[in-house]
Design an enzyme around this catalytic site. Structure first.
Site: not given
Ligand code: E4P
Length: 240
Positions: A88-90
C-alpha cells in the site's frame, strides 16, 4: 536490484513479465486515471487483483485515495486483503504538509502487518524518516527531482549508504522516469528498484545499430542458403 513497471495496463505488464524482466508493478491514482480505470475503488480493486494475480509473488503497489488518517488506515488494511502481494502506497505527508501520515505508516507496518510503500518523496532525508517509521519501500521521484534542478543520483547514493549503515530494511524505489538512461543510472547509483514507464524498456532493448547488424546476419544467412541450394543443384561449387 530490480526493475518494476509503473503502469496499471495489463497488456503492458504481461508483455514485459513474460520476457522475465520485471519484478513488480507500481501504480498511483494518476496512473489509474490515465489508464482508464473507472468505477472508483471498485475499479481499482478489480484492476489491482488482476495485476496481483498476473505477477504473483512479485509485489504490486496501490495508493490510498484519501488523506484522512483513519481513512488511510482503513483503506490500507482493506487493500492488503485483496492479495498477499499487495503493497500500500502512503504519501510522506498530506497536501499541506500534514504529518499524520508518518504515524499511519508506522501503525500499518508495526501494528497491522501491512507492507507500505511511502511515496511522493523528493529527498534522501524524507526517505530516511519513512524508513525509520518502518516502511518496506521508500519511493523517490527521480524525474521530478531532476526537473527541479537537483541531481537525484546524489540523493540515491546518500540514502543507500545510510540505510545500509543503519541496517534499515526499506528498499529504495526510484520512479518518475523520463529517459531511457534513468534506469541503469539510478540502479548504478544504489536504487534497489527503478520503476519505469513501459516504453523506456523498449528503448533499452532496441538499438539502431543492433537492428542493422541483425539485418546483415539475416541477409547473409539468406545468401548462404541460396548459394548452398545452387551448389546442390550443381550450378556453383559447394564452397562458393
Ligand atoms: C512512482 O512510484 C510513481 O508512480 C511515479 O513514478 C511518478 O512519476 P511521475 O513523476 O511521472 O508522475
Amino acid at each position: 536490484m530490480a526493475i518494476f513497471l509503473d503502469t496499471s495496463k495489463i497488456y503492458e505488464i504481461e508483455k514485459y513479465y513474460k520476457m522475465g524482466i520485471i519484478r513488480g508493478v507500481t501504480t498511483n491514482p494518476s496512473i489509474m486515471l490515465k489508464d482508464g480505470i473507472t468505477g472508483g475503488l471498485k475499479g481499482v480493486k478489480q484492476q489491482t487483483i488482476k495485476i496481483a494475480q498476473l505477477i504473483a509473488p512479485y509485489p504490486v503497489s496501490v495508493e490510498v485515495t484519501t488523506n484522512d488518517p483513519k481513512g488511510m488506515v482503513t483503506q490500507a488494511r482493506e487493500f492488503a486483503q485483496w492479495a498477499d502481494n499487495v503493497v500500500v502506497k502512503i504519501t510522506i505527508h498530506g497536501p499541506n504538509g500534514e504529518l499524520d501520515n508518518m504515524e499511519v505508516i508506522h501503525d500499518l507496518e508495526a501494528k497491522y502487518n501491512v507492507r507500505v510503500n511511502v511515496t511522493a518523496m523528493m529527498s534522501a532525508q524524507q526517505c530516511l524518516l519513512a524508513a525509520m517509521a518502518g516502511a518496506s519501500y521508500v519511493s523517490i521521484f527521480g524525474g521530478r527531482v531532476n526537473n527541479m534542478g537537483y541531481n537525484v543520483n546524489e540523493e540515491i547514493v546518500k540514502l543507500r549508504n545510510i540505510l545500509e549503515s543503519q541496517e534499515l530494511k526499506a528498499n529504495i524505489i526510484v520512479g518518475s522516469t523520463r529517459e531511457v538512461l534513468n534506469i541503469i543510472e539510478w540502479l548504478e547509483a544504489g536504487a534497489h528498484i527503478v520503476t519505469t514507464v513501459p516504453n523506456l524498456l523498449e528503448g533499452m532493448i532496441v538499438h539502431p545499430y543492433s537492428k542493422e547488424t541483425v539485418k546483415m546476419f539475416l541477409d547473409d544467412a539468406r545468401k548462404a542458403e541460396i548459394s548452398m541450394k545452387k551448389a546442390r543443384n550443381g550450378i556453383l561449387p559447394f564452397h562458393s
